[in-house]
Design an enzyme around this catalytic site. Sequence first.
Site, PDB file in Angstrom:
ATOM      1  N   LYS A  15    -106.618 -61.023 -21.340  1.00 17.22           N
ATOM      2  CA  LYS A  15    -107.149 -60.026 -20.400  1.00 17.22           C
ATOM      3  C   LYS A  15    -107.028 -60.511 -18.955  1.00 17.22           C
ATOM      4  O   LYS A  15    -106.571 -59.773 -18.088  1.00 17.22           O
ATOM      5  CB  LYS A  15    -108.618 -59.718 -20.717  1.00 17.22           C
TER       6      LYS A  15
ATOM      7  N   ARG B 178    -118.975 -55.029 -23.225  1.00 18.39           N
ATOM      8  CA  ARG B 178    -118.836 -55.898 -24.390  1.00 18.39           C
ATOM      9  C   ARG B 178    -119.821 -55.542 -25.492  1.00 18.39           C
ATOM     10  O   ARG B 178    -119.840 -56.203 -26.522  1.00 18.39           O
ATOM     11  CB  ARG B 178    -119.103 -57.328 -23.946  1.00 18.39           C
TER      12      ARG B 178
ATOM     13  N   ARG C 136    -117.824 -67.253 -30.402  1.00 17.00           N
ATOM     14  CA  ARG C 136    -117.388 -66.152 -29.520  1.00 17.00           C
ATOM     15  C   ARG C 136    -116.590 -65.124 -30.301  1.00 17.00           C
ATOM     16  O   ARG C 136    -116.723 -63.918 -30.084  1.00 17.00           O
ATOM     17  CB  ARG C 136    -116.558 -66.711 -28.353  1.00 17.00           C
TER      18      ARG C 136
ATOM     19  N   ARG D 232    -105.818 -73.559 -23.732  1.00 16.21           N
ATOM     20  CA  ARG D 232    -106.438 -73.274 -22.440  1.00 16.21           C
ATOM     21  C   ARG D 232    -107.494 -74.333 -22.101  1.00 16.21           C
ATOM     22  O   ARG D 232    -107.676 -74.666 -20.925  1.00 16.21           O
ATOM     23  CB  ARG D 232    -107.063 -71.872 -22.458  1.00 16.21           C
TER      24      ARG D 232
ATOM     25  N   ARG E 188    -113.263 -75.146 -19.021  1.00 14.44           N
ATOM     26  CA  ARG E 188    -114.359 -74.309 -19.532  1.00 14.44           C
ATOM     27  C   ARG E 188    -114.967 -74.949 -20.777  1.00 14.44           C
ATOM     28  O   ARG E 188    -114.283 -75.099 -21.793  1.00 14.44           O
ATOM     29  CB  ARG E 188    -113.834 -72.904 -19.863  1.00 14.44           C
TER      30      ARG E 188
HETATM   31  P1  ADP Z   1    -113.418 -64.751 -22.958  1.00 16.49           P
HETATM   32  O1  ADP Z   1    -112.999 -63.320 -23.013  1.00 16.49           O
HETATM   33  O2  ADP Z   1    -112.276 -65.715 -23.058  1.00 16.49           O
HETATM   34  O3  ADP Z   1    -114.520 -65.085 -23.931  1.00 16.49           O
HETATM   35  P2  ADP Z   1    -114.920 -64.304 -20.483  1.00 16.49           P
HETATM   36  O4  ADP Z   1    -114.703 -65.043 -19.229  1.00 16.49           O
HETATM   37  O5  ADP Z   1    -114.649 -62.841 -20.505  1.00 16.49           O
HETATM   38  O6  ADP Z   1    -114.025 -65.084 -21.550  1.00 16.49           O
HETATM   39  O7  ADP Z   1    -116.430 -64.509 -20.982  1.00 16.49           O
HETATM   40  C1  ADP Z   1    -117.022 -65.793 -21.072  1.00 16.49           C
HETATM   41  C2  ADP Z   1    -118.495 -65.656 -21.468  1.00 16.49           C
HETATM   42  O8  ADP Z   1    -119.208 -64.966 -20.447  1.00 16.49           O
HETATM   43  C3  ADP Z   1    -118.796 -64.870 -22.740  1.00 16.49           C
HETATM   44  O9  ADP Z   1    -118.672 -65.661 -23.914  1.00 16.49           O
HETATM   45  C4  ADP Z   1    -120.249 -64.436 -22.482  1.00 16.49           C
HETATM   46  O10 ADP Z   1    -121.151 -65.491 -22.703  1.00 16.49           O
HETATM   47  C5  ADP Z   1    -120.238 -64.139 -20.992  1.00 16.49           C
HETATM   48  N1  ADP Z   1    -119.906 -62.720 -20.728  1.00 16.49           N
HETATM   49  C6  ADP Z   1    -118.782 -62.255 -20.129  1.00 16.49           C
HETATM   50  N2  ADP Z   1    -118.804 -60.914 -20.059  1.00 16.49           N
HETATM   51  C7  ADP Z   1    -119.953 -60.511 -20.651  1.00 16.49           C
HETATM   52  C8  ADP Z   1    -120.554 -59.253 -20.924  1.00 16.49           C
HETATM   53  N3  ADP Z   1    -119.950 -58.101 -20.569  1.00 16.49           N
HETATM   54  N4  ADP Z   1    -121.745 -59.222 -21.550  1.00 16.49           N
HETATM   55  C9  ADP Z   1    -122.372 -60.346 -21.900  1.00 16.49           C
HETATM   56  N5  ADP Z   1    -121.876 -61.573 -21.702  1.00 16.49           N
HETATM   57  C10 ADP Z   1    -120.680 -61.676 -21.076  1.00 16.49           C
END
Ligand code: ADP
Length: 190
Positions: free
Chosen positions: A14, A89, A146, A128, A134
């Site tokens: 994404k 999400r 996750r 990654r 991270r």
């Molecule tokens: P990835 O898609 O690789 O898991 P992101 O950077 O999108 O990475 O998200 C990392 C973390 O940030 C998620 O595992 C969650 O803890 C938090 N997060 C991101 N977006 C949301 C969301 N819309 N609602 C709740 N938690 C979120």
Amino acid sequence: MLNLVLFGPPGAGKGTQSAFLVEAYALVHLSTGDIFRANIKGQTDLGQLAQSYMNQGKLVPDDVTINMLEAEVNKHPDAKGFIFDGFPRTTAQAAALDAFLEGRGAPISGMLSLEVPEDELKARLTKRAETSGRPDDADPAVVQKRIDVYHAETAPVAAHYAAQGKLHAINGVGSLEDITERLRSAIDSI
Ligand code: ADP
């Protein structure tokens, strides 16, 4: 206005693809993960709260996330449209986003869902982790959490937008350019 949701499991690409689309369509990119990480770096109260969830592979609570996202949208009154990356999400976040955008007269135009098999996702996240710094990529148990959370809480969001006739499934395996092209042709069909 062109308001796109870029959707898919962790590691689907994404963030990478957003960079291309932002450029091509002159949209504002809002990544909830990036915003949380910026808050962690800046040691804000929001960052401190978010970090405790992120490090365990859990979602940050809906009320916190929704308020943050709406505040970010409001910072861009002149935007031609947005790419929402990592949001919504949960179905509660999707309902909140729909209500918020309808109030502004600019609903979601479409959801682009990047589809990638689970073994490929894990391989990408492991790779990654070598460069991202991270903590949630570095621990295989957190990566698995996750992915599990994605299946339990996030996957239903695709059905939410499918019911509105807005879901576009995109094969997320292939070269970066091929995937960008698939996204482009889906967007141009909206
Ligand atoms: P990835 O898609 O690789 O898991 P992101 O950077 O999108 O990475 O998200 C990392 C973390 O940030 C998620 O595992 C969650 O803890 C938090 N997060 C991101 N977006 C949301 C969301 N819309 N609602 C709740 N938690 C979120």
